[in-house]
Design an enzyme around this catalytic site. Sequence first.
Site, mmCIF file in Angstrom:
data_model
loop_
_atom_site.group_PDB
_atom_site.id
_atom_site.type_symbol
_atom_site.label_atom_id
_atom_site.label_comp_id
_atom_site.label_asym_id
_atom_site.label_seq_id
_atom_site.Cartn_x
_atom_site.Cartn_y
_atom_site.Cartn_z
ATOM 1 N N HIS A 118 0.873 -1.364 0.134
ATOM 2 C CA HIS A 118 0.021 -0.110 0.023
ATOM 3 C C HIS A 118 0.982 1.200 -0.293
ATOM 4 C CE1 HIS A 118 -4.360 -1.440 0.814
ATOM 5 N NE2 HIS A 118 -3.460 -2.625 1.181
ATOM 6 N N ARG A 134 -5.891 11.757 5.684
ATOM 7 C CA ARG A 134 -5.763 11.892 6.459
ATOM 8 C C ARG A 134 -4.275 12.906 6.734
ATOM 9 N NH1 ARG A 134 -5.626 8.297 11.239
ATOM 10 N NH2 ARG A 134 -3.765 9.272 12.321
HETATM 11 C C1 LIG Z 1 -12.074 7.192 1.692
HETATM 12 C C2 LIG Z 1 -11.975 7.760 2.820
HETATM 13 C C3 LIG Z 1 -10.237 7.473 3.403
HETATM 14 C C4 LIG Z 1 -9.216 7.403 2.181
HETATM 15 O O1 LIG Z 1 -8.883 9.029 1.730
HETATM 16 P P1 LIG Z 1 -7.529 9.462 0.156
HETATM 17 O O2 LIG Z 1 -8.258 10.786 0.109
HETATM 18 O O3 LIG Z 1 -8.252 7.857 -0.467
HETATM 19 O O4 LIG Z 1 -6.424 9.103 1.445
HETATM 20 C C5 LIG Z 1 -10.278 7.830 4.506
HETATM 21 N N1 LIG Z 1 -11.076 8.212 5.754
HETATM 22 C C6 LIG Z 1 -12.529 8.190 5.094
HETATM 23 C C7 LIG Z 1 -12.898 8.236 6.719
HETATM 24 C C8 LIG Z 1 -12.438 7.337 3.728
HETATM 25 O O5 LIG Z 1 -13.920 7.179 3.667
#
Ligand SMILES: *Cc1c(COP(=O)(O)O)cnc(C)c1O
Length: 797
Positions: free
Chosen positions: A332, A521
């Site tokens: 990842h 994040r």
């Molecule tokens: C989809 C999701 C993520 C991932 O977001 P990215 O933009 O791909 O880093 C993180 N937290 C929550 C709550 C999500 O639903």
Amino acid sequence: MIKKELLTARMRGYALTGYGREVAELTDSEKFKVLSKALMEELLPKWRESLVKFDGHKKAYYLSAEFLMGRALSNNLLNLEVQGEVKSILKELGIDYNALEEAEDDAGLGNGGLGRLAACFLDSAATLNYSLTGYGIRYNYGIFRQTFVDGRQVEEGDDWLRDGDTWSIRRADQRVKVVFKDQTVYAVPYDTPIVGFGGGTINTLRLWQSEALQPFDFQAFNDQKYDRAVKEKNDAENISKVLYPNDSLEKGKILRLKQQYFFVSASLQDMIRKHKENHKDFKDFAKLHAVQLNDTHPAVAIPELIRLLGEEGVSFKKAFALATETFAYTNHTILKEALEQWSVKLYKKILPEVYKVIVKIDNHLRKELVQKGLSTEEIEEFEIIHSGNIRMAWLSIYGTHSINGVARLHTDILKDTELHGWYELYPQRFNNKTNGITQRRWLLESNPELSAFITKLLGSDDWITDLEELKKLKKYAEDDEIIKEFMAIKKTKKRQLADYLKVREGIAVDENAIFDIQIKRLHEYKRQLLNAFHILYLYHKIKENPQMEITPRVFLFGAKAAPGYVRAKAIIRFINAIGKMVNEDADVRGRLKVVFVENYGVSYAQRLFPAADISEQISTAGKEASGTGNMKFMLSGAPTIGTFDGANVEIVEEAGLSNNYIFGLTVEEIEELKGHYNPAKELKKNPALKKVVDSLIDGTFEEVVSPEFQELHDALLLGASWHAPDNYFIIRDFQAYVEAQERVAQDFTKPLEFYRKGFINMASAGKFSSDRTIEEYAREIWKIESIDTPRKARRIV
Ligand SMILES: *Cc1c(COP(=O)(O)O)cnc(C)c1O
């Protein structure tokens, strides 16, 4: 069909036996509990039948330290196709469904993308009638709850099990022992049903809770040694107490290692026990089990399976072959510092028997490499045990038959650079599985208005299980009446979000403004700081020329920073400081607003994605493995402003460059620039940016400059002991970002043209369903078959 009388009677039963009151007398939270228990009662027989139908077939298992599930009520009702009925039954009882929905706590057993991916995969596998069991940890405390105090992040424990969890069933009968050098505990499984859409398959998420063999020492208590009387209980329960304990001290590291081994060993013992019920030996084990390792957190599964098979009399050689055939590994991250390593010392101290197996695996590898003709020096690059550390990614590559990246660009980078050596050794093991998201949660549940519109246009709701159907909407892209309807829905979702923000954050926003959203994040590579700099840049422009015309914008952020990540926390405080200044300034009123929502999580996300006009995906090229937030925005009909990174590349390939706003350095350009990049020199050329960067330390936000803002500033211009100046190329990409944002603002003044881009994005999102991803895992890695249940047998009472 749900029978009203039955559901009502069951709810009444749970109200009386659980709370001693009638349903009407319960709080919303208690009403939610009795409704979910009544639903569980309906689900259980179907669940058991569904498990039986896979008997004798190969099954897949998803080992993951994180499952970021969010709420289950609406999801279960929608997947059972009874949400409408239940809503109207509740209405007749005078119960507000939305209040019950809101009363459910999020199951936040994950940090972000990796954990949410696991949750989407479970939904897709059940929907596609594949047997996929999720195995993880039942953390008593999930991801911390975030609040802001004077703009600073403050963390609190997420006590989500406070009143129990109605969706899980304790299976004490299936507990197993997990043995560490200094401690032995019970792993007690809690099972949660994973209902596929249509209810044809109900799979299981099995989360392990750690408990003491002897929870209470009577003798010690009698001797009035009260702490000692419960010491074993506390020590055991600490293992599954919190998601990601702080591991800055060795004690914390030991706990994290114990967590990993705890759930992995319990899960493998579980598989072996069930296997032995029907098989006298293990020669078919890999033919019946496909185990996916979600990153290296469960990598200890490789030596542990070999160890457990050893106890069953299987030789190392045979067990190693079975392990590689059983396991597959998903990588990842490309960030070197994120590749997991464990010190040999710790392993020897906590898991000496497992360590011995790792040594054997390492020797096995060495022998193989010698046979392949590699020199001692060349072999060093591949050693699993290397300068006192165990390289978990290396173990995961050597001990599995499949290594996949999570977006095409990511997999290419792994093959070409990060894991190039390994790729040359085992090219056939490497493959790509571009991530996806489930449209059940991220469209059907979070945006019923857009869902109904799509179903109306297509004349069918087949898209719920076949997202490629959305392609057929492309023919409406030139139909202005259709685009206007799409715009009206977006406006509705923006208004709903605005109402919610008013209550939750106490901030009023104008739903006619561009909703510009960055939610993920908080990490330097994700470059929230670049977004913040752009806001300040616009603010300065307005201050210099208060009459200027500008397309009104609402900048929305949502992000948690790791509690120990000082710089990420400084960025949160910086954005909140900008927000305070901008929102309170009469000169910019009605033109700029900044909202950093508190405690971003799955349920908040479900309100934010549908209301977005523009999706911020602005990571430094080469750093974001895939992203899945980008896909949720796309499916919600928002164009991307972003870099050529992760799955953005594939998003643009599907939806067209002209329907998105791509800017900034590419992976190749960054490679070329490394070593002779001088951000200070760039700043000299750009006085507007200099003013923005200077604001960190010139008294704009604080009379006495804080060390944290000074550090943010210095990291950009001077670097730090562990990195070069402006490690993430924010200064370098700034101008290109501003220009891309100017195009967004310009286009937004022609709403029909702007929302046409959004519409085309939505219609092009078919590829990014996790159904597609799971189909690829099932066919190409797991080699499992789908077993449907006849429609008639699916219905719940
Ligand atoms: C989809 C999701 C993520 C991932 O977001 P990215 O933009 O791909 O880093 C993180 N937290 C929550 C709550 C999500 O639903």
